[in-house]
Design an enzyme around this catalytic site. Structure first.
Site, PDB file in Angstrom:
ATOM      1  N   ARG A   2       0.841  -1.208   0.000  1.00  0.00           N
ATOM      2  CA  ARG A   2       0.000   0.000   0.000  1.00  0.00           C
ATOM      3  C   ARG A   2       0.882   1.267   0.000  1.00  0.00           C
ATOM      4  O   ARG A   2       0.993   1.942  -1.010  1.00  0.00           O
ATOM      5  CB  ARG A   2      -0.949  -0.052   1.220  1.00  0.00           C
ATOM      6  CG  ARG A   2      -2.082   0.952   1.175  1.00  0.00           C
ATOM      7  CD  ARG A   2      -1.713   2.363   1.609  1.00  0.00           C
ATOM      8  NE  ARG A   2      -1.123   2.448   2.951  1.00  0.00           N
ATOM      9  CZ  ARG A   2      -0.579   3.571   3.411  1.00  0.00           C
ATOM     10  NH1 ARG A   2      -0.528   4.670   2.673  1.00  0.00           N
ATOM     11  NH2 ARG A   2      -0.020   3.599   4.616  1.00  0.00           N
ATOM     12  N   ASP A   3       1.553   1.551   1.112  1.00  0.00           N
ATOM     13  CA  ASP A   3       2.358   2.779   1.188  1.00  0.00           C
ATOM     14  C   ASP A   3       3.522   2.692   0.201  1.00  0.00           C
ATOM     15  O   ASP A   3       3.923   3.688  -0.406  1.00  0.00           O
ATOM     16  CB  ASP A   3       2.897   2.957   2.612  1.00  0.00           C
ATOM     17  CG  ASP A   3       3.084   4.412   3.013  1.00  0.00           C
ATOM     18  OD1 ASP A   3       2.900   5.289   2.152  1.00  0.00           O
ATOM     19  OD2 ASP A   3       3.419   4.664   4.174  1.00  0.00           O
TER      20      ASP A   3
ATOM     21  N   HIS B 179       5.426   4.723  12.589  1.00  0.00           N
ATOM     22  CA  HIS B 179       5.416   4.628  11.125  1.00  0.00           C
ATOM     23  C   HIS B 179       6.427   5.661  10.610  1.00  0.00           C
ATOM     24  O   HIS B 179       6.108   6.831  10.457  1.00  0.00           O
ATOM     25  CB  HIS B 179       3.991   4.938  10.647  1.00  0.00           C
ATOM     26  CG  HIS B 179       3.778   4.915   9.175  1.00  0.00           C
ATOM     27  ND1 HIS B 179       3.128   3.883   8.521  1.00  0.00           N
ATOM     28  CD2 HIS B 179       4.096   5.795   8.199  1.00  0.00           C
ATOM     29  CE1 HIS B 179       3.051   4.143   7.228  1.00  0.00           C
ATOM     30  NE2 HIS B 179       3.636   5.307   6.997  1.00  0.00           N
TER      31      HIS B 179
ATOM     32  N   HIS C 270       9.104   7.156   7.888  1.00  0.00           N
ATOM     33  CA  HIS C 270       9.721   7.218   6.554  1.00  0.00           C
ATOM     34  C   HIS C 270      11.193   7.564   6.793  1.00  0.00           C
ATOM     35  O   HIS C 270      11.554   8.113   7.835  1.00  0.00           O
ATOM     36  CB  HIS C 270       8.978   8.233   5.677  1.00  0.00           C
ATOM     37  CG  HIS C 270       7.629   7.728   5.242  1.00  0.00           C
ATOM     38  ND1 HIS C 270       7.388   7.246   3.982  1.00  0.00           N
ATOM     39  CD2 HIS C 270       6.465   7.593   5.910  1.00  0.00           C
ATOM     40  CE1 HIS C 270       6.126   6.848   3.884  1.00  0.00           C
ATOM     41  NE2 HIS C 270       5.537   7.047   5.045  1.00  0.00           N
TER      42      HIS C 270
ATOM     43  N   ASN D 282       9.483   4.242   3.103  1.00  0.00           N
ATOM     44  CA  ASN D 282       9.332   3.893   4.519  1.00  0.00           C
ATOM     45  C   ASN D 282      10.596   3.212   5.022  1.00  0.00           C
ATOM     46  O   ASN D 282      11.427   2.748   4.234  1.00  0.00           O
ATOM     47  CB  ASN D 282       8.194   2.883   4.683  1.00  0.00           C
ATOM     48  CG  ASN D 282       6.835   3.473   4.364  1.00  0.00           C
ATOM     49  OD1 ASN D 282       6.508   3.690   3.220  1.00  0.00           O
ATOM     50  ND2 ASN D 282       6.066   3.728   5.404  1.00  0.00           N
TER      51      ASN D 282
ATOM     52  N   CYS E 285       4.503   9.334  -0.227  1.00  0.00           N
ATOM     53  CA  CYS E 285       3.094   9.713  -0.225  1.00  0.00           C
ATOM     54  C   CYS E 285       2.864  10.661  -1.384  1.00  0.00           C
ATOM     55  O   CYS E 285       3.545  11.686  -1.486  1.00  0.00           O
ATOM     56  CB  CYS E 285       2.704  10.387   1.092  1.00  0.00           C
ATOM     57  SG  CYS E 285       0.984  10.942   1.077  1.00  0.00           S
TER      58      CYS E 285
HETATM   59  P1  HMG Z   1     -13.306  14.335  -2.496  1.00  0.00           P
HETATM   60  O1  HMG Z   1     -13.028  14.714  -3.891  1.00  0.00           O
HETATM   61  O2  HMG Z   1     -13.443  15.425  -1.495  1.00  0.00           O
HETATM   62  O3  HMG Z   1     -14.560  13.351  -2.424  1.00  0.00           O
HETATM   63  O4  HMG Z   1     -12.122  13.361  -2.037  1.00  0.00           O
HETATM   64  P2  HMG Z   1     -16.088  13.658  -2.238  1.00  0.00           P
HETATM   65  O5  HMG Z   1     -16.517  13.086  -0.923  1.00  0.00           O
HETATM   66  O6  HMG Z   1     -16.377  15.110  -2.494  1.00  0.00           O
HETATM   67  O7  HMG Z   1     -16.736  12.787  -3.415  1.00  0.00           O
HETATM   68  C1  HMG Z   1     -16.487  13.130  -4.771  1.00  0.00           C
HETATM   69  C2  HMG Z   1     -16.739  11.916  -5.661  1.00  0.00           C
HETATM   70  O8  HMG Z   1     -15.784  10.908  -5.347  1.00  0.00           O
HETATM   71  C3  HMG Z   1     -18.104  11.258  -5.463  1.00  0.00           C
HETATM   72  O9  HMG Z   1     -18.492  10.756  -6.734  1.00  0.00           O
HETATM   73  C4  HMG Z   1     -17.823  10.124  -4.546  1.00  0.00           C
HETATM   74  O10 HMG Z   1     -18.736   9.025  -4.662  1.00  0.00           O
HETATM   75  C5  HMG Z   1     -16.455   9.684  -5.011  1.00  0.00           C
HETATM   76  P3  HMG Z   1     -19.637  11.473  -7.626  1.00  0.00           P
HETATM   77  O11 HMG Z   1     -20.838  11.475  -6.712  1.00  0.00           O
HETATM   78  O12 HMG Z   1     -19.091  12.833  -7.879  1.00  0.00           O
HETATM   79  O13 HMG Z   1     -19.707  10.581  -8.822  1.00  0.00           O
HETATM   80  N1  HMG Z   1     -15.724   9.054  -3.930  1.00  0.00           N
HETATM   81  C6  HMG Z   1     -15.153   7.825  -3.979  1.00  0.00           C
HETATM   82  N2  HMG Z   1     -15.064   6.922  -4.969  1.00  0.00           N
HETATM   83  C7  HMG Z   1     -14.445   5.760  -4.678  1.00  0.00           C
HETATM   84  N3  HMG Z   1     -13.910   5.477  -3.469  1.00  0.00           N
HETATM   85  C8  HMG Z   1     -13.962   6.370  -2.465  1.00  0.00           C
HETATM   86  C9  HMG Z   1     -14.609   7.610  -2.729  1.00  0.00           C
HETATM   87  N4  HMG Z   1     -14.838   8.685  -1.948  1.00  0.00           N
HETATM   88  C10 HMG Z   1     -15.507   9.554  -2.693  1.00  0.00           C
HETATM   89  N5  HMG Z   1     -13.456   6.077  -1.275  1.00  0.00           N
HETATM   90  C11 HMG Z   1     -11.287  11.602  -0.631  1.00  0.00           C
HETATM   91  C12 HMG Z   1     -12.066  12.896  -0.685  1.00  0.00           C
HETATM   92  C13 HMG Z   1     -11.042  11.292   0.821  1.00  0.00           C
HETATM   93  C14 HMG Z   1     -12.123  10.507  -1.264  1.00  0.00           C
HETATM   94  C15 HMG Z   1      -9.952  11.780  -1.410  1.00  0.00           C
HETATM   95  O14 HMG Z   1      -9.317  12.905  -0.899  1.00  0.00           O
HETATM   96  C16 HMG Z   1      -9.063  10.587  -1.326  1.00  0.00           C
HETATM   97  O15 HMG Z   1      -9.372   9.528  -1.833  1.00  0.00           O
HETATM   98  N6  HMG Z   1      -7.880  10.752  -0.643  1.00  0.00           N
HETATM   99  C17 HMG Z   1      -6.947   9.651  -0.451  1.00  0.00           C
HETATM  100  C18 HMG Z   1      -5.529  10.147  -0.464  1.00  0.00           C
HETATM  101  C19 HMG Z   1      -4.594   9.014  -0.177  1.00  0.00           C
HETATM  102  O16 HMG Z   1      -4.920   7.844  -0.360  1.00  0.00           O
HETATM  103  N7  HMG Z   1      -3.360   9.355   0.287  1.00  0.00           N
HETATM  104  C20 HMG Z   1      -2.360   8.383   0.609  1.00  0.00           C
HETATM  105  C21 HMG Z   1      -2.661   7.581   1.847  1.00  0.00           C
HETATM  106  S1  HMG Z   1      -2.299   8.454   3.364  1.00  0.00           S
HETATM  107  C22 HMG Z   1      -0.590   8.130   3.627  1.00  0.00           C
HETATM  108  O17 HMG Z   1       0.072   7.638   2.760  1.00  0.00           O
HETATM  109  C23 HMG Z   1      -0.017   8.438   4.976  1.00  0.00           C
HETATM  110  C24 HMG Z   1       0.237   7.180   5.821  1.00  0.00           C
HETATM  111  O18 HMG Z   1       1.120   6.284   5.168  1.00  0.00           O
HETATM  112  C25 HMG Z   1       0.831   7.556   7.188  1.00  0.00           C
HETATM  113  C26 HMG Z   1       2.047   8.520   7.078  1.00  0.00           C
HETATM  114  O19 HMG Z   1       3.052   8.188   6.399  1.00  0.00           O
HETATM  115  O20 HMG Z   1       1.955   9.580   7.726  1.00  0.00           O
HETATM  116  C27 HMG Z   1      -1.078   6.422   6.119  1.00  0.00           C
HETATM  117 MG    MG Z   2       3.306   6.467   5.150  1.00  0.00          MG
END
Ligand code: HMG
Ligand code: MG
Length: 332
Positions: free
Chosen positions: A40-41, A237, A239, A279, A270
């Site tokens: 995933r990450d 966690h 990096h 990481n 990320c």
């Molecule tokens: P948004 O654009 O604000 O979504 O994104 P929304 O709620 O306004 O919805 C817009 C449209 O998206 C809608 O469709 C929803 O149904 C659809 P429409 O009605 O317009 O046709 N939608 C989805 N479709 C599929 N799956 C979903 C989903 N949600 C909404 N889950 C959102 C908000 C949270 C969805 C977006 O910002 C997002 O997906 N962000 C994810 C970012 C991400 O994955 N980042 C990496 C992971 S975090 C990380 O790596 C850090 C970590 O490792 C720890 C560290 O290192 O610190 C964990």
């Molecule tokens: Mg991370």
């Protein structure tokens, strides 16, 4: 008399020679649970799309190497993380793994109720929500303020609990933020406590951009202890941007943490924090833990072979020092 020809089976194996000689430190735990985040990450930041069958084999190999928790993918918006847009295709390919590896957990990231619906449709037993300790990263990563993101997670955690699903809470930018600079300990503890009170069974403290140093880790963990959060409910966690991830891990182990996140081969980053690099490499972590006589259940040889295999698929060497050393020794 001529010496018998050495059979290949008796030739010294460089991987066998290259295992640490354990010396226990009584101030450290006897066992550590590694939360593997490579699929995933590790992969979410890869620009070239990795075929779904490669991802499935990667996860199967990690499980076979003894990793009991392998974070498989994310049910996030496919446009936000295109690399993981194949979650629906990937998860069914993993269905037989828990039977082959009893106790194996395959958590998936879920940001909102839409993501939870997708995870439920694929019978996920473990999910993770991911919050931010800073405002800027919440907006960049989740398109919401930090408080709005918390409000988004609340029904996810509640519905998951009703369905008997375990929820991990991630908190990003716990040690520094590229837009906001240092992050006050009270701010981090405040968000972390909210995730735990919401119903997350554990909280993973993310050094998203890899800037932490060990004194900061100790200070943050003290902050959580003062707030009444026991170290058993925390994971770390790291990096490895500045090469501090292992030192930081050691500081966390000394403070009683026994769950450590790591990514096979040191893959990672990320997409919404460009200064985030890979990481902590799982192999580097395992080398240190086994050197300290700490049990992990991981077969380092199998893990290194897996990261070597994955590096070939990605077309570049693993940044893990342990992978480089052991694969280099095996070739020498
Ligand atoms: P948004 O654009 O604000 O979504 O994104 P929304 O709620 O306004 O919805 C817009 C449209 O998206 C809608 O469709 C929803 O149904 C659809 P429409 O009605 O317009 O046709 N939608 C989805 N479709 C599929 N799956 C979903 C989903 N949600 C909404 N889950 C959102 C908000 C949270 C969805 C977006 O910002 C997002 O997906 N962000 C994810 C970012 C991400 O994955 N980042 C990496 C992971 S975090 C990380 O790596 C850090 C970590 O490792 C720890 C560290 O290192 O610190 C964990
Ligand atoms: Mg991370």
């Amino acid at each position: 008399m001529t010496a018998p020809a050495a059979s290949p089976a008796h030739e010294p194996d460089a991987l066998d020679l290259g295992l640490p000689d354990p010396v226990r430190d009584p101030g450290l735990p006897e066992q550590v649970r590694i939360h593997e985040v490579g699929p995933r990450d590790g992969l979410q930041n890869e620009s070239g799309l990795v075929p779904v069958e490669v991802k499935a084999e990667f996860i199967a190999r990690l499980a076979a190497a003894g990793l009991g928790t392998v974070e498989a993918t994310s049910f996030v918006h496919p446009k936000w993380v295109p690399q993981l847009a194949d979650a629906e295709e990937l998860v069914p390919r993993l269905a037989d793994l828990p039977a082959r590896h009893p106790g194996l957990r395959l958590p998936v990231l879920v940001p909102n109720e839409r993501g939870l619906d997708r995870a439920l449709a694929h019978h996920a037993a473990d999910i993770a929500v991911f919050a931010s300790a800073t405002e800027t990263f919440a907006r960049r990563n989740l398109n919401r303020s930090a408080d709005e993101a918390m409000a988004m997670f609340r029904p996810v955690v509640a519905r998951a609990a009703e369905a008997g699903i375990r929820v991990r809470g991630y908190l990003s930018m716990c040690f520094g933020d590229p837009w906001e600079g240092p992050v006050p300990i009270d701010q981090v503890v405040g968000f972390g406590v909210r995730l735990l009170e919401m119903g997350c069974f554990e909280l993973s403290l993310g050094d998203t951009i890899g800037v932490a140093t060990p004194g900061q880790v100790t200070a943050l963990l003290d902050g959580f202890a003062r707030a009444g959060v026991p170290a058993e409910r925390l994971a770390v966690h790291f990096h490895d941007t500045y090469g501090q991830a292992l030192s930081n891990t050691l500081a966390a182990l000394r403070a009683g943490v026994t769950t450590v996140d790591a990514s096979a081969g040191g893959l990672g980053g990320c997409p919404y924090a460009k200064s985030a690099t890979g990481n902590l490499a799982t192999e580097d972590l395992v080398w240190m833990l086994h050197g300290l006589g700490i049990r992990t259940g991981v077969d380092l040889r199998a893990l290194v072979a897996t990261s070597g295999w994955m590096a070939q698929r990605l077309g570049r060497p693993s940044p893990s020092r342990t992978v480089q050393a052991l694969l280099g020794a095996a070739r020498a």
